[in-house]
Design an enzyme around this catalytic site. Structure first.
Site, short mmCIF file in Angstrom:
data_model
loop_
_atom_site.label_atom_id
_atom_site.label_comp_id
_atom_site.label_asym_id
_atom_site.label_seq_id
_atom_site.Cartn_x
_atom_site.Cartn_y
_atom_site.Cartn_z
CG HIS A 63 -8.46 -1.75 -5.90
ND1 HIS A 63 -7.83 -2.83 -4.52
CD2 HIS A 63 -9.14 -2.51 -5.76
CE1 HIS A 63 -9.48 -2.95 -4.33
NE2 HIS A 63 -10.06 -3.16 -5.29
CB THR B 227 -1.40 0.02 1.08
OG1 THR B 227 -1.93 -0.81 0.94
CG2 THR B 227 -1.93 1.00 1.35
#
Length: 684
Positions: A487, A453
């Protein structure tokens, strides 16, 4: 050959030693009552000591214990309080029930000796800093004083470790007085190579070779059968598993070890529980996050007694660690590991969209703004994934809220300002979505490809590391979301949800809604004890609508299909004849089946309502805890399956297969949204 034979990884050395000792052993010994085959004076050299884990189904290596033991050594500890939690059998080696003796190698290495103020480890590091070609970097562990203790229950097997700094690399030689090749060798090599790499990081050197010499190399007779299965697996497998292990972070130091162990203690004592996002926000780097994730997995297994470890935690693990956990604990089963309780999506008996092969790609507003959408999609396609159906969209607020629903609903860990930050990042801003298609497990492959992330923590070669220009630290300072480009769907459930969020639920995907339907199987013991009505009433009382109850007599194929996982992994149960157990428990015996209907996500709630598969471990208030009268311990003693009353489908894919098994694939009319019914006796 005068030098030790060379292997790249510990797996190769381990298999070679097992083979040699099994077929060419020199002695058959019975030291301290342990009969074993023995070879005197053997060794090997690893050219890549980071490859310290074996990926063998029949060996079932335990990376949780191995990380715990390595950290226990690095912290210079000898207490049972920590290590006994991960390996209760070690308690029997303690002379006082509080600490371990000779086997607490770290206590000897990382604490000052009597009369000294500096640990042997630190003295050797200082020596190697000032005298790089020194031959004196030896760390003795075995002490002659141990010989003076009669019936010593815990004498050090490690004689010492020898460090050599040569041409910018740190090599290490290990000397063992004895090694149990099946049980002790793998843990020893894991911990000692971790110590070697830790030392290399402190010295600023590259990791060199690791050489391991053993005085008495032996395999205990009680483990001979498992060794035979391990060697057989190595002989017949076509494609050995290979998961390159990452390098220890260059920032690792004693304070790092202390911080990791602070989190370990909180998890071990069940004072905290972490999601994957929680771990990503801790004060440890990405390498050591993996250890914390492992300890959270073990917390869920030991304290929560869960049937299924949190998927987000498993998905955040290194693929090799996830593979090992899935082959050791059913609760950790994923598409990359042994799916103990999950039926294979490829075996779905009702045709539908196989979301195990489809994922949604979302190129976020920062990727669009920086003109990187093409580069991102090309990187994904180059990894062997088919990219289709690209669409340029303007994100609506609701879409962003649904996409970040896990963060928004994470009670206690979510800033009150998070909704505003999500709106600022997404609302009315351009994004690009596309579909990715690949083999089962494509989701984990994609998640590994895009990286961590936080872009600076992502591994080189991943999209976020190579193309990212932001950091979580900067985002927190500026009170916004981190800009990390892309994503992809976490798993099949997320892909189904992402599809509806970004591509629209109105697209032509005709598939029975197994997200809202589960199969209930009341097993023969529930029928025999007259508990079917009670079980169905408990399920209905929990908010599920129960319909289409029918009483049937089990046919052999149904038991075999339902328990396919036990049958194909029968080697996991050497003490039981699985086909015979299934015949005894199910063959031509009555069961009751029914359908349960609820909102998406209710499969997990039903499994929670059932409780742990071992009734004695199920939480109070669950069906198996309240109504069960059997235990895994008794079942093992009687060499049969545990009788735990009831099964419900694990997830949508399992429901699809269960439906075909117990109702018939052609009975799709039963899947229509039901009129609410209550469970009723069969003869009402």
């Amino acid at each position: 050959m005068l030098t030790a034979p060379t292997y790249r990884s510990v797996e190769g050395a381990y298999l070679a030693l097992l083979q040699f000792t099994s077929t060419n052993y020199e002695q058959h010994i019975a030291a301290r009552g342990n009969e074993a085959r023995e070879v005197i004076g053997v060794g090997f050299c690893l050219t890549d000591p980071r490859q310290r884990l074996p990926y063998l189904v029949t060996r079932k290596a335990n990376p949780i214990f191995q990380f715990a033991e390595a950290l226990w050594y690095l912290a210079g500890r000898r207490d049972l309080e920590m290590i006994g939690y991960y390996a209760p059998s070690m308690r029997s080696s303690s002379p006082d029930g509080v600490n371990l003796g000779g086997s607490s190698y770290g206590y000897t290495l990382f604490n000052p000796a009597e009369g000294d103020t500096v640990s042997p480890f630190d003295r050797v590091l200082e020596l190697l800093r000032t005298e790089r070609d020194s031959k004196r970097g030896y760390l003795p562990v075995f002490s002659a004083a141990e010989l003076a203790v009669s019936d010593n229950p815990d004498m050090a097997c490690l004689a010492g470790l020898h460090l050599f700094a040569r041409e910018g690399r740190l090599h290490m030689v290990c000397y063992m007085r004895a090694n149990d090749l099946d049980c002790g060798l793998l843990s020893d090599v894991f911990s000692f190579t971790m110590i070697q790499e830790y030392a290399a990081v402190q010295l600023g050197l590259e990791l060199g070779t690791y050489t391991h010499f053993i005085g008495s190399a032996h395999v205990n007779d009680r483990n001979a059968e498992r060794v035979k299965k391990v060697l057989n697996e190595a002989d017949v497998r076509r494609h050995p598993q290979h998961f390159p292990f990452p390098a220890m972070s260059e920032e690792t130091n004693p304070a790092t070890i202390a911080r990791v162990l602070e989190h370990e203690e909180l998890l071990r004592t069940n004072k905290v529980q972490y999601s994957a996002d929680d771990v990503a926000g801790l004060d440890v780097d990405a390498y050591w996050e993996q250890a914390v994730l492992l300890f959270e997995v073990y917390r869920q297994i030991e304290h929560d007694k869960t049937d299924t470890v949190s998927r987000d935690v498993l998905d955040a693990l290194h693929p090799g660690l996830r593979w090992l956990l899935g082959h050791r604990w059913p609760a950790c089963a994923t598409t990359e590991g042994r799916a103990v309780s999950r039926k294979p999506p490829s075996g779905a008996v009702v045709e539908g969209i196989d979301f195990d092969r489809w994922a949604v790609i979302l190129c976020k507003p920062d990727a669009v703004a920086r003109g990187l959408v093409g580069a991102v999609l090309e990187r994904i396609a180059a990894a062997g994934v088919t990219v289709t159906s690209r669409r340029d969209l303007t994100a609506q607020a609701w879409q962003a809220h649904v996409a970040y629903r896990d963060l928004l609903t994470n009670t206690g860990a979510t800033p009150r300002v998070l909704p505003a930050r999500i709106d600022a990042a997404y609302a009315n801003r351009p994004v690009v979505v596309a579909l990715a298609h690949g083999e089962p497990g494509v989701h984990a492959h994609l998640r590994q490809l895009i990286g961590h992330t936080d872009p600076p923590r992502a591994v080189p070669g991943t999209i976020r590391r190579d193309l990212g220009n932001d950091s979580l630290a900067a985002a927190l300072a500026e009170k916004r979301l981190v800009r990390n480009l892309v994503h992809t769907s976490d798993d099949a459930d997320a892909a189904r949800r992402d599809f509806g969020t970004w591509l629209g639920t109105g697209r032509p995907l005709e598939v029975p809604d197994f997200e809202r339907c589960s199969v209930i199987l009341c097993k023969p013991d529930a029928v025999e004890r007259g508990l079917v009505d009670a079980v169905l009433e408990r399920i209905a009382a929990a908010g599920a609508t129960v319909t289409d109850r029918r009483d049937i007599t089990v046919e052999a194929w149904q038991a075999h299909v339902h328990y396919w996982d036990l049958l194909v992994d029968a080697d996991w149960f050497p003490d039981r004849d699985i086909p015979a157990c299934l015949e005894a428990e199910y063959g031509h015996r009555p069961v009751a089946v029914a359908l349960a209907h609820g909102e998406p996500g209710f499969h997990g709630r039903l499994r929670q309502l059932l409780g742990h598969f071992d009734p004695t471990h199920a939480a109070p208030g669950t069906i198996r805890a309240d109504l069960g009268d059997d235990s895994l311990e008794v079942a093992l003693a009687e060499k049969r399956l545990v009788r735990n009353l009831v099964h419900t489908s694990d997830d949508a894919d399992a429901a699809r297969r269960d439906f075909g098994t117990w109702f018939g694939a052609g009975r799709r009319e039963l899947l229509a949204p039901p009129v609410p019914l209550q469970a009723t006796p069969a003869d009402a």
